[in-house]
Structures are given as structure tokens and as C-alpha cells.
Design a protein around this motif. Structure first.
Motif, mmCIF file in Angstrom:
data_model
loop_
_atom_site.group_PDB
_atom_site.id
_atom_site.type_symbol
_atom_site.label_atom_id
_atom_site.label_comp_id
_atom_site.label_asym_id
_atom_site.label_seq_id
_atom_site.Cartn_x
_atom_site.Cartn_y
_atom_site.Cartn_z
ATOM 1 N N VAL A 1 -6.946 -7.265 4.645
ATOM 2 C CA VAL A 1 -6.491 -6.974 3.643
ATOM 3 C C VAL A 1 -6.237 -5.313 3.527
ATOM 4 O O VAL A 1 -5.463 -4.738 3.930
ATOM 5 C CB VAL A 1 -6.206 -8.028 1.771
ATOM 6 C CG1 VAL A 1 -6.129 -7.338 1.266
ATOM 7 C CG2 VAL A 1 -6.399 -9.373 2.596
ATOM 8 N N VAL A 2 -7.557 -5.635 3.230
ATOM 9 C CA VAL A 2 -8.236 -4.119 2.796
ATOM 10 C C VAL A 2 -7.462 -2.709 3.672
ATOM 11 O O VAL A 2 -7.021 -1.381 3.602
ATOM 12 C CB VAL A 2 -9.586 -3.771 2.358
ATOM 13 C CG1 VAL A 2 -9.540 -2.083 2.400
ATOM 14 C CG2 VAL A 2 -9.892 -4.237 1.697
ATOM 15 N N CYS B 1 -5.695 -4.170 -3.880
ATOM 16 C CA CYS B 1 -6.710 -4.668 -2.691
ATOM 17 C C CYS B 1 -6.870 -6.203 -2.777
ATOM 18 O O CYS B 1 -8.181 -7.004 -2.587
ATOM 19 C CB CYS B 1 -7.890 -3.958 -2.286
ATOM 20 S SG CYS B 1 -7.068 -2.373 -1.495
ATOM 21 N N ALA B 2 -7.556 -6.327 -4.910
ATOM 22 C CA ALA B 2 -8.784 -7.598 -5.191
ATOM 23 C C ALA B 2 -8.060 -8.200 -5.391
ATOM 24 O O ALA B 2 -7.533 -9.188 -5.331
ATOM 25 C CB ALA B 2 -9.452 -6.595 -6.620
ATOM 26 N N LEU C 1 -11.242 -9.597 3.567
ATOM 27 C CA LEU C 1 -11.940 -8.357 2.840
ATOM 28 C C LEU C 1 -11.635 -7.535 4.759
ATOM 29 O O LEU C 1 -10.771 -6.492 4.357
ATOM 30 C CB LEU C 1 -13.123 -7.677 2.885
ATOM 31 C CG LEU C 1 -13.598 -8.807 1.817
ATOM 32 C CD1 LEU C 1 -15.495 -8.224 1.338
ATOM 33 C CD2 LEU C 1 -13.370 -7.175 0.458
ATOM 34 N N PHE D 1 -7.439 -0.213 -5.640
ATOM 35 C CA PHE D 1 -8.368 -1.008 -5.768
ATOM 36 C C PHE D 1 -8.016 -2.550 -6.170
ATOM 37 O O PHE D 1 -8.596 -3.553 -5.864
ATOM 38 C CB PHE D 1 -9.578 -0.479 -6.186
ATOM 39 C CG PHE D 1 -10.918 -1.594 -6.808
ATOM 40 C CD1 PHE D 1 -11.553 -1.325 -6.088
ATOM 41 C CD2 PHE D 1 -11.173 -2.544 -8.238
ATOM 42 C CE1 PHE D 1 -12.401 -2.499 -6.454
ATOM 43 C CE2 PHE D 1 -11.673 -2.880 -8.053
ATOM 44 C CZ PHE D 1 -13.071 -3.417 -7.278
ATOM 45 N N GLY E 1 0.653 -1.286 0.069
ATOM 46 C CA GLY E 1 0.254 0.062 0.091
ATOM 47 C C GLY E 1 0.896 0.983 0.163
ATOM 48 O O GLY E 1 0.352 2.260 -0.753
ATOM 49 N N VAL F 1 -7.191 -9.464 -2.038
ATOM 50 C CA VAL F 1 -8.166 -10.428 -1.135
ATOM 51 C C VAL F 1 -8.473 -11.996 -2.473
ATOM 52 O O VAL F 1 -7.913 -13.373 -1.252
ATOM 53 C CB VAL F 1 -9.321 -10.026 -1.597
ATOM 54 C CG1 VAL F 1 -10.838 -11.293 -1.405
ATOM 55 C CG2 VAL F 1 -9.548 -8.688 -1.150
ATOM 56 N N ILE G 1 -3.707 -2.429 3.427
ATOM 57 C CA ILE G 1 -3.107 -2.000 2.586
ATOM 58 C C ILE G 1 -3.248 -0.101 2.566
ATOM 59 O O ILE G 1 -2.880 0.674 1.786
ATOM 60 C CB ILE G 1 -4.092 -2.627 1.539
ATOM 61 C CG1 ILE G 1 -3.351 -4.372 0.856
ATOM 62 C CG2 ILE G 1 -3.691 -1.614 -0.178
ATOM 63 C CD1 ILE G 1 -4.259 -4.851 -0.055
ATOM 64 N N ILE G 2 -5.016 0.198 2.752
ATOM 65 C CA ILE G 2 -4.983 1.531 2.962
ATOM 66 C C ILE G 2 -4.285 1.977 4.042
ATOM 67 O O ILE G 2 -3.996 3.272 4.248
ATOM 68 C CB ILE G 2 -6.636 1.583 3.581
ATOM 69 C CG1 ILE G 2 -7.692 0.995 1.970
ATOM 70 C CG2 ILE G 2 -7.242 3.125 3.730
ATOM 71 C CD1 ILE G 2 -8.881 0.901 1.944
#
Length: 212
Positions: free
Chosen positions: A166-167, A73-74, A163, A70, A57, A77, A170-171
Motif C-alpha cells: 500500500v505505502v 495510508c493508514a 504496508l 499519513f 496518492g 492498510v 500511494i507515495i
């Protein structure tokens, strides 16, 4: 006197846990493989995939990885879910043999028992909750395979768990990477995040080991 072997071992251990250095050489592929391996291969439980996600990230924010936030992240996941499905399949096919397998350098039955205890305590939500924690995220899918959980149910739980894990990692890396003043402190920030996530689980695992 320190032997050459010890020097080489120390170097490779530092490199293994230096996510930034590894990502510079391997890019997106190495992060994908790290996440997949830790969630899908029981002998890779030690890989610090959270650090890879965070650093990925950060690298997107600084332009060192040429992917959108995006899409990154995808991809991650997908890597996590694919790893969990691999663990599930392994547990379904050969899991019971793990309880009879002797301990080795890459396998400890106590990790399996700890994941089982975590699963018994939290039920099916252990798959969702456990993905956020080292060691547990590796062995919980195997337990699900051993008890032959319905695959559609398993897939939904690990998707949600992926979700949730991971998200945010990264964010967090992306947001911190966008603050130039924090660049000098990034190694300390990464260490703090990894330790703060890992220590509670280590304490839990140790307690479970004592019960075995």
C-alpha cells in the motif's frame, strides 16, 4: 454492426478501469472499498486496486482528496488487512467447498490452484509477498484459512505485506502528483506501473495453470 449491449459493456469496462474517474465520484470511500473487495472477496479479484491507491496518492498531492498522506495510508492498510481477514475467515469456514465448486463467470478454480502453488513454493511468506500481486492477493488469505494457519501469525504477515504494497503505491502517486509537468503523462505513468506489476504475475499464473 455493434449492438447497444456491446457499447454499454465497453463503456462500463472502461469506467471500471478508469480509477481517476471513479475516485472523482466516490472519493476516499470508493478507494477503501476497492482495496477491501480485491483482498477480501474472491469474485472481486479483477479490481485494479493498485491504480486506486496510486491515483489516491496523486489526488492528495493535488488537493482533490482532503486527507493527510499519513491518514490515507493508514486507512488503506486497514482496508487491506480487513480484506485479508475476510478472505481468511471465508477459507476457514467454506474454503474446502471452493475446490468442488464449478467454474462460473466470477469464479475460476485455476486461480485458487495458482494461489495454492504460490503458497506452497514460498511458504508463509506468500502472504507477505502475495499481497503485492494481483489475483494472488485475493486467494492467498483463503488458502491460509483453509490450512487453518494460526490467526496471530496470519495477522502479522498480512500487516507487513499490506504496508509493503500500500505505502509505496500511494507515495509514488503522491510524488508524481507534486510534479505539474508530469500531469499530462499521468495516464501513461499509471498504465506503466500497473502493467509492470501485473505482467510478471500473469506469466507466473499462466505457468501454474498449465501444471493444473
Amino acid at each position: 454492426m455493434v449492438t447497444p449491449f456491446l457499447i454499454d459493456t465497453s463503456f462500463y469496462l472502461r469506467l471500471l478501469f478508469n480509477a481517476e474517474a471513479i475516485i472523482r465520484y466516490g472519493g476516499l470511500l470508493i478507494i477503501f472499498l476497492a482495496v477491501y473487495a480485491q483482498t477480501g472477496l474472491f469474485f472481486c479479484f479483477f479490481i485494479p486496486s493498485g491504480a486506486f491507491l496510486f491515483t489516491g496518492g496523486m489526488f492528495i498531492a493535488t488537493g482533490q482528496l482532503h486527507n493527510s498522506l499519513f491518514s490515507f495510508c493508514a486507512y488503506m492498510v486497514v482496508a487491506c488487512v480487513a480484506g485479508c481477514c475476510t478472505g481468511y475467515w471465508f477459507g476457514l469456514k467454506t474454503g474446502p467447498l471452493l475446490y468442488k465448486r464449478k467454474d462460473s463467470k466470477i469464479f475460476r478454480r485455476k486461480h485458487l490452484y495458482a494461489a495454492e502453488a504460490f503458497y506452497n513454493k514460498h511458504g508463509q511468506l506468500a502472504l507477505t509477498l502475495g499481497i503485492s500481486f494481483p489475483v494472488i492477493r485475493t486467494f492467498s488469505p483463503i488458502i491460509a484459512g483453509i490450512i487453518q494457519m494460526r490467526f496471530s501469525r496470519f495477522l502479522l504477515l498480512v500487516l507487513v505485506g499490506s504496508l509493503i504494497w500500500v505505502v509505496p503505491f500511494i507515495i509514488a502517486g503522491y510524488l508524481i502528483g507534486n510534479v505539474p509537468a508530469l500531469k499530462a503523462y499521468l495516464p501513461y505513468i499509471m498504465t506503466f506501473i500497473i502493467v509492470s506489476v501485473t505482467i510478471p504475475v500473469v506469466i507466473r499464473v499462466i505457468k501454474e495453470f498449465k501444471k493444473v
